[in-house]
Scaffold this active site. Structure first.
Site, PDB file in Angstrom:
ATOM      1  N   LYS A 172     -12.843   5.381 -11.196  1.00 46.18           N
ATOM      2  CA  LYS A 172     -14.284   5.482 -10.974  1.00 46.18           C
ATOM      3  C   LYS A 172     -14.618   6.968 -10.917  1.00 46.18           C
ATOM      4  O   LYS A 172     -14.509   7.621  -9.885  1.00 46.18           O
ATOM      5  CB  LYS A 172     -14.668   4.794  -9.654  1.00 46.18           C
ATOM      6  CG  LYS A 172     -16.120   4.275  -9.584  1.00 46.18           C
ATOM      7  CD  LYS A 172     -17.183   5.335  -9.746  1.00 46.18           C
ATOM      8  CE  LYS A 172     -17.317   6.205  -8.514  1.00 46.18           C
ATOM      9  NZ  LYS A 172     -18.448   7.223  -8.674  1.00 46.18           N
ATOM     10  N   GLU A 175     -20.507   9.853 -11.639  1.00 46.48           N
ATOM     11  CA  GLU A 175     -21.564   9.425 -12.543  1.00 46.48           C
ATOM     12  C   GLU A 175     -22.432  10.599 -12.997  1.00 46.48           C
ATOM     13  O   GLU A 175     -23.295  10.442 -13.857  1.00 46.48           O
ATOM     14  CB  GLU A 175     -22.432   8.355 -11.876  1.00 46.48           C
ATOM     15  CG  GLU A 175     -23.218   8.800 -10.648  1.00 46.48           C
ATOM     16  CD  GLU A 175     -22.410   8.838  -9.364  1.00 46.48           C
ATOM     17  OE1 GLU A 175     -23.016   9.026  -8.290  1.00 46.48           O
ATOM     18  OE2 GLU A 175     -21.160   8.703  -9.425  1.00 46.48           O
ATOM     19  N   CYS A 280     -13.097  23.011  -4.547  1.00 45.68           N
ATOM     20  CA  CYS A 280     -12.622  22.837  -3.176  1.00 45.68           C
ATOM     21  C   CYS A 280     -11.676  23.956  -2.765  1.00 45.68           C
ATOM     22  O   CYS A 280     -11.376  24.112  -1.586  1.00 45.68           O
ATOM     23  CB  CYS A 280     -11.951  21.477  -3.002  1.00 45.68           C
ATOM     24  SG  CYS A 280     -10.396  21.304  -3.894  1.00 45.68           S
TER      25      CYS A 280
END
Length: 498
Positions: A172, A175, A280
Site C-alpha cells: 500500500k 496515494e 527521515c
C-alpha cells in the site's frame, strides 16, 4: 481522466468508487487521479496472494533469486523513466531521484544473495547419533505501507527481501505519488514473478485497516510519521501480527569547536535541504558547541544558502524542488512562524519562495533559524521541510543530553577531528544510526536501518540481515535415527548432551 490503478493478480485495475487527486507539486496543478481501494479490493489482493503462496514458498530459493536479478536489470534499464515519474509527483530533482533509485537497487542486490543468507545452520552429533539444524521459513502473506517521500526506495526496502524469502506481498504505497511504484510493480512481472505473488493497492485508512485486521496477513512493515507508526504497531500486534513500524525523527548534528567548518557547511547544505528536507534522515538541527563556532557556522552558511537553486525536477542545475502538497507547505511555514514568535532569529527566510515560472508550486525556500531552544515547537516536532535550526550549547555533554532527551532517536552525527570525542559520542549517544563526519548515516543495504525510542516500534530493523529475519520464521529440527538392533531405555530426565 488519467487514473492510476491497483496491481492485482498481475493486472492493472482502475475500478474504484473513490479517487483522489495527484498533484504536480512544482506547478500546483492536478496531473492525475488515483483509485482508492475499498475493503473488498484489498481483500481481493490478499486472496490472490494467499492462493499462490504455497507454490511460491516451495519454489527453490535460487529461482526466486533469479527473478530479483532480472528485476535489478529492469530497474537499471528503466531508470530514466522511473526518475521522471518520481519527479512529476514528488518534485525531487532528477539527480536526487536517481540517488533514491540506486539505494533501492542496492537492496535488490542484497536480496539476490538469498541462497546464502537462507542456508540455515547445521550441527552434527549434538547428542548420541542426534543431528540438529535450523532453517528459515517464510511467514505467508505480508504487507508494506510506505510513505510519499521515497516512493521507490522504501518499497524496495521491503518487498524484494520478503519475496525472495518465499512470502507473498501486498504493498500500500502513498496515494500522493503512486505512479513510480505502480511502474516498478509491472517490472516485477516482466522479471518473471508469478502473478499474485506481488500485489499493489492504492488507498487510505480503509485499505490500511483492512490489512491490519485480516488474519491472512502475517506481518506488516511501515515507514511514516510516529503517530501513524504507533497506531500501525499497536493495531497489528494486537491482531497477532509481526510488525516493524518506523516513525519520525529529529536528527541533530553536533558541531565541535575543532570541526572542519567548510566541510560542515558543505555537508549540512545537502543533509538539511536535499529533497526539500522531506527525509527521515534529514539533519534539521545543528548543535553548535560554543558561540564562536555557532557564529562562524552561520557566517559561512548564509552565502552558501543564497546560492541554492530550487525549481522543477527536470532541471539538473536545481538543488531541490517543492514540498509535496499545499497543506504541507502551510505546515512547514507554520513551524517557521512559530519559531519566530517564540523568540528565535530567522537568519535566512524561505517562506516567500516562488521560482520563476512556478509561482503556484508548493515551494519553501531554504530557511536558517538561530537561537532555537528545546522548548520551541519547531524543535520538539518534525518539520519535514527545508529548515535548518541552530541550537547553541556550551559543552559536548550538554549537546549529547539535548539529543538523548528528545523523544526521537533516528539518526545523528558529530563533526570533529578528535577521535576520543567521536568514539565517546558514538558509544554513548542514545540514537540508532550515528555518523562521524558523515551527515546522513543511512546504512548500506547489507546492514539494517532503524532508530531508537519513538523512531521505531518493533524489535527488528528494516532491510539487510534484520529484514531477512523479519520476513522468516526460524525453525529448529532435531533428528535421530536409532539403530534397529538397540532398544532404548526409558528416560525421564531432561535430555542433554551429558
Amino acid at each position: 481522466m488519467n487514473i492510476i490503478g491497483h496491481f492485482i493478480q498481475g493486472e492493472i485495475s482502475t475500478e474504484a468508487t473513490r479517487t483522489q487527486a495527484v498533484y504536480n507539486p512544482a506547478t500546483g496543478e492536478i496531473s492525475k487521479h488515483v483509485a482508492i481501494a475499498s475493503k473488498q479490493t484489498v481483500e481481493t489482493a490478499i486472496a490472490a496472494a494467499h492462493a499462490v503462496f504455497p507454490a511460491w514458498r516451495d519454489t527453490p530459493v535460487i529461482k526466486r533469486a533469479r527473478v530479483m536479478f532480472k528485476f535489478k536489470e529492469l530497474l537499471e534499464k528503466n531508470a530514466e523513466k522511473i526518475c521522471a515519474l518520481i519527479g512529476e509527483e514528488h518534485g525531487k530533482i532528477v539527480h536526487d531521484a536517481a540517488g533514491e533509485l540506486q539505494r533501492g537497487i542496492e537492496n535488490v542486490e542484497y536480496a539476490c544473495s538469498a541462497p546464502e543468507f537462507l542456508k540455515g545452520e547445521f550441527s552434527k552429533n549434538v547428542g548420541p547419533d542426534i543431528d540438529s539444524w535450523s532453517e528459515f521459513q517464510p511467514l505467508g502473506v505480508v504487507a508494506g505501507i510506505t510513505p510519499f517521500n521515497f516512493p521507490v526506495m522504501v518499497p524496495l526496502w521491503m518487498f524484494p527481501m520478503a519475496i525472495v524469502c518465499g512470502n507473498c506481498f501486498i504493498l500500500k504505497p502513498s496515494e500522493r505519488d503512486p505512479s513510480s511504484t505502480l511502474f516498478i510493480a509491472q517490472l516485477l512481472k516482466e522479471a518473471g514473478l508469478p502473478d499474485g505473488v506481488f500485489n499493489l493497492v492504492n488507498g487510505d485508512k480503509e485499505a490500511v485497516d483492512t490489512l491490519l485486521h485480516d488474519k491472512r496477513i502475517k506481518a506488516v512493515s511501515f515507514v511514516g510519521s510516529t503517530a501513524i507508526a504507533e497506531y500501525i504497531y499497536t493495531t497489528a500486534t494486537a491482531a497477532g501480527k509481526r510488525c516493524q513500524a518506523l516513525g519520525g525523527a529529529k536528527n541533530h548534528a553536533i558541531v565541535m569547536p575543532d570541526a572542519d567548518i567548510d566541510n560542515v557547511v558543505a555537508s549540512l547544505l545537502g543533509a538539511a535541504f536535499g529533497s526539500s528536507g522531506e527525509r527521515c534522515m534529514a539533519l534539521s538541527v545543528a548543535v553548535a558547541v560554543g558561540d564562536d563556532i555557532a557564529d562562524l557556522l552561520i557566517e559561512k552558511l548564509k552565502p552558501e544558502i543564497a546560492k541554492l537553486k530550487l525549481g522543477h525536477f527536470s532541471d539538473k542545475t536545481n538543488d531541490f524542488g517543492p514540498v509535496i502538497t499545499a497543506e504541507h507547505k502551510a505546515k512547514v511555514i507554520g513551524f517557521i512562524d512559530s519559531a519566530e514568535q517564540q523568540g528565535a532569529t530567522i537568519v535566512v527566510d524561505g517562506r516567500n519562495a516562488a521560482p520563476q515560472g512556478y509561482e503556484n508550486g508548493f515551494f519553501v525556500g531554504p530557511t536558517l533559524i538561530d537561537h532555537v531552544s528545546k522548548d520551541m515547537s519547531s524543535y520538539r516536532q518534525e518539520i519535514f521541510g527545508p529548515v535548518l535550526q541552530i541550537i547553541r550549547v556550551n559543552t559536548m555533554q550538554e549537546a549529547m543530553q539535548l539529543i538523548d532527551d528528545h523523544e526521537y532517536g533516528n539518526g545523528t552525527c558529530i563533526y570533529t577531528r578528535d577521535g576520543e570525542a567521536a568514539r565517546y559520542f558514538s558509544t554513548h549517544i542514545q540514537v540508532g544510526m550515528v555518523g562521524i563526519n558523515v551527515p546522513l548515516p543511512v546504512p548500506v543495504a547489507y546492514h539494517s536501518f532503524g532508530g531508537w525510542k519513538r523512531s521505531l516500534f518493533g524489535d527488528l530493523y528494516a532491510y539487510g540481515p534484520d529484514g531477512a529475519r523479519f520476513y522468516t520464521h526460524r525453525k529448529t529440527i532435531t533428528q535421530r535415527w536409532p539403530s534397529a538392533s538397540v532398544r532404548e531405555a526409558k528416560q525421564f530426565a531432561m535430555p542433554s548432551s551429558q
